[in-house]
Design an enzyme around this catalytic site. Structure first.
Site, mmCIF file in Angstrom:
data_model
loop_
_atom_site.group_PDB
_atom_site.id
_atom_site.type_symbol
_atom_site.label_atom_id
_atom_site.label_comp_id
_atom_site.label_asym_id
_atom_site.label_seq_id
_atom_site.Cartn_x
_atom_site.Cartn_y
_atom_site.Cartn_z
ATOM 1 N N GLY A 19 0.623 -1.591 -0.211
ATOM 2 C CA GLY A 19 0.171 -0.346 -0.356
ATOM 3 C C GLY A 19 0.785 1.217 0.401
ATOM 4 O O GLY A 19 1.618 1.518 0.328
ATOM 5 N N THR A 35 8.634 3.897 0.034
ATOM 6 C CA THR A 35 8.632 2.453 -0.191
ATOM 7 C C THR A 35 9.378 1.355 0.784
ATOM 8 O O THR A 35 9.935 2.003 2.141
ATOM 9 C CB THR A 35 9.564 2.328 -1.322
ATOM 10 N N GLY A 36 8.845 0.444 0.864
ATOM 11 C CA GLY A 36 9.688 -0.769 1.595
ATOM 12 C C GLY A 36 9.473 -0.343 3.540
ATOM 13 O O GLY A 36 10.049 -1.064 4.411
ATOM 14 N N SER A 65 7.557 2.884 -5.351
ATOM 15 C CA SER A 65 7.871 2.855 -6.539
ATOM 16 C C SER A 65 6.136 2.804 -7.226
ATOM 17 O O SER A 65 6.166 2.743 -8.424
ATOM 18 C CB SER A 65 8.147 0.907 -6.273
ATOM 19 N N GLU A 66 5.438 3.182 -6.808
ATOM 20 C CA GLU A 66 3.489 3.655 -7.258
ATOM 21 C C GLU A 66 3.369 4.956 -7.518
ATOM 22 O O GLU A 66 2.411 4.724 -7.327
ATOM 23 C CB GLU A 66 2.422 2.373 -6.670
ATOM 24 N N HIS A 85 -4.180 3.565 -1.574
ATOM 25 C CA HIS A 85 -4.051 2.983 -2.928
ATOM 26 C C HIS A 85 -3.430 1.748 -1.053
ATOM 27 O O HIS A 85 -2.728 1.282 -0.627
ATOM 28 C CB HIS A 85 -2.995 2.397 -3.686
ATOM 29 N N HIS A 87 -5.095 -2.926 -0.497
ATOM 30 C CA HIS A 87 -5.001 -4.857 -0.654
ATOM 31 C C HIS A 87 -6.104 -5.184 -0.227
ATOM 32 O O HIS A 87 -6.048 -6.714 0.807
ATOM 33 C CB HIS A 87 -4.248 -5.794 -0.810
ATOM 34 N N HIS A 148 -4.697 -7.150 -8.601
ATOM 35 C CA HIS A 148 -3.290 -6.177 -7.190
ATOM 36 C C HIS A 148 -3.952 -5.642 -6.063
ATOM 37 O O HIS A 148 -3.676 -5.773 -5.084
ATOM 38 C CB HIS A 148 -3.660 -4.574 -8.837
#
Length: 249
Positions: A19, A35-36, A65-66, A85, A87, A148
């Site tokens: 996310g 990220t990460g 990265s998105e 974003h 899931h 996704h």
């Protein structure tokens, strides 16, 4: 952003480092999660500020990265100030099954979101993802991303997060109707009243509820097919949910 990252994790909408979130600071700057990192462990100092080209302006960590997906939405939707974003399991299950959440089953969802289309698959972190979302972003406030997850966006980060909650809640309700083997979509005059209410409650041009599937319509008239919005944006559904599962679709 720290708070909403924690809420995503607490609700099980993200796992591990899944996310990302972002918010528009002004006309030229976006703050985005790095990220990460687990969204449950974010601190304000972890955030990264970028310009509209994605160049880092502040922050010590690498940006998500998105990021390109976020920049696309901000570019296409000047009204948007926050993006989430994630899931969420049930909604992502629909996305993994190739099923949009495009049936007007619940009045609050029709007013709050209109419809939740399914974007074709695009590899995360590549231009494919942005290309898949681009046709849908101008008309919809939340999108299922095939195999996704979900992206939701609004005039504030708070409202974007609430739209994410609405998507997952509606997915749970839709799943129950599939398990019961029956759906009773709103249509005709009832649907038109909700569309009018949505236009009245919201200030911008808005997406409309889309295609209706067979169900017990209690004598309601069918809506004009020309008003349906997703015919070209999603794969057609000529079989019911159980038939799709049996066929391995």
């Amino acid at each position: 952003m720290v708070l909403f990252g924690q809420m995503l994790h607490q609700r099980g909408y993200v796992a591990a480092t899944d996310g990302n979130l972002s918010a528009r600071l002004d006309a030229n700057r976006i703050v985005v999660t790095p990220t990460g990192m687990s969204k449950s462990m974010l601190r304000a100092s972890d955030m990264v500020v970028v310009d509209l080209e994605g160049r880092r302006l502040a922050g010590n960590r690498n940006v998500s990265s998105e990021l390109a997906m976020h920049l696309l939405i901000y570019r296409l939707r000047p009204d948007v100030k926050g993006i989430v974003h994630a899931h969420p399991p049930t909604a992502t299950g629909f996305a993994a099954a190739g099923l949009p959440l495009n049936q007007p089953l619940v009045c609050e969802v029709v007013i709050g979101l209109g419809s939740i289309p399914l974007a074709k698959y695009g590899t995360p972190g590549t231009p494919e993802l942005s290309d898949a979302l681009e046709p849908l972003v101008p008309q919809y406030d939340a999108i299922l991303m095939s195999n996704h997850g979900v992206v939701a966006y609004a005039d504030t980060l708070h409202h974007a997060y609430m739209k994410m909650e609405t998507v997952e809640h509606f997915a749970q309700i839709a799943l129950v109707t599939h398990l019961l083997g029956r759906q009773q979509p709103l249509e005709g005059e009832d649907l038109e009243k909700l569309k009018l209410a949505r236009t009245r409650y919201q200030s911008s041009a808005l997406p409309q509820p889309c295609s209706i599937v067979a169900g017990n319509h209690r004598g309601r008239s069918h809506p004009n097919p020309s008003s349906l919005r997703l015919e070209d944006a999603i794969r057609p559904r000529n079989k019911d949910f159980r038939s799709q599962l049996k066929a391995g679709r």
